[in-house]
Scaffold this motif. Sequence first.
Motif, short mmCIF file in Angstrom:
data_model
loop_
_atom_site.label_atom_id
_atom_site.label_comp_id
_atom_site.label_asym_id
_atom_site.label_seq_id
_atom_site.Cartn_x
_atom_site.Cartn_y
_atom_site.Cartn_z
N UNK A 1 27.45 40.14 48.29
CA UNK A 1 27.88 40.79 47.00
C UNK A 1 29.56 40.71 46.97
N UNK A 2 30.25 40.84 48.19
CA UNK A 2 31.82 40.43 48.20
C UNK A 2 32.21 39.15 47.79
N UNK A 3 31.39 37.99 48.31
CA UNK A 3 31.63 36.91 47.92
C UNK A 3 31.33 36.43 46.76
N UNK A 4 30.22 37.03 46.02
CA UNK A 4 30.09 36.77 44.87
C UNK A 4 31.39 37.18 43.73
N UNK A 5 31.60 38.47 43.99
CA UNK A 5 32.52 39.36 43.24
C UNK A 5 34.01 38.48 43.31
N UNK A 6 34.41 37.86 44.43
CA UNK A 6 35.61 37.19 44.69
C UNK A 6 35.14 35.75 43.91
N UNK A 7 34.12 35.06 44.15
CA UNK A 7 34.14 33.87 43.45
C UNK A 7 34.24 34.02 42.04
N UNK A 8 33.63 35.20 41.49
CA UNK A 8 33.53 35.27 39.75
C UNK A 8 35.31 35.45 39.51
N UNK A 9 35.89 36.27 40.29
CA UNK A 9 37.21 36.58 39.80
C UNK A 9 37.98 35.39 39.75
N UNK B 1 44.59 36.68 40.09
CA UNK B 1 43.31 36.93 40.92
C UNK B 1 43.25 38.32 41.56
N UNK B 2 44.52 38.70 42.02
CA UNK B 2 44.72 39.94 42.65
C UNK B 2 44.21 41.09 41.67
N UNK B 3 45.03 40.88 40.46
CA UNK B 3 44.58 42.07 39.58
C UNK B 3 43.10 42.16 39.32
N UNK B 4 42.36 41.06 39.24
CA UNK B 4 40.80 41.18 39.11
C UNK B 4 40.09 41.66 40.23
#
Length: 130
Positions: A20-28, A77-80
């Motif tokens: 889930x964390x990898x998916x969140x970061x990838x999308x952002x 990216x940091x904002x997202x």
Amino acid sequence: MRYDEFLARVRDLGEYADHDEAEHITRAVLEVFAPRITAGEVEDLAAQLPGPLGDVLRDNRAGRPETFGLEEFYRRVAERTGARPRTAEWDASAVLSTVAEAISGGELNQVLSQLPSGYAVLFGKPELSG
């Protein structure tokens, strides 16, 4: 590369806790990256990425590419993600170097040709930075 393989690679490179964390970061990262390249290049890149990643790119493309540098890229990216810009640099590298592994060399060259040379390191191509 399948979607689950893509996310597993991002998880490994970024040292994230789970899928889930990898998916969140990838999308952002992809949401911020899409407006940086032309709409046509978004389409070409999206066609080579697995699962819903192409849709993430398409949903965030701009009419004309925005021309922001690396520091602004990291800030967005940091904002997202709610991270610091230094962490966003790590996140962007984990995602974009996985993108580079998942697409053809010709497509990677086309993407990189639309960006300032400093972006190359995020795709795992530091020899092209300069």
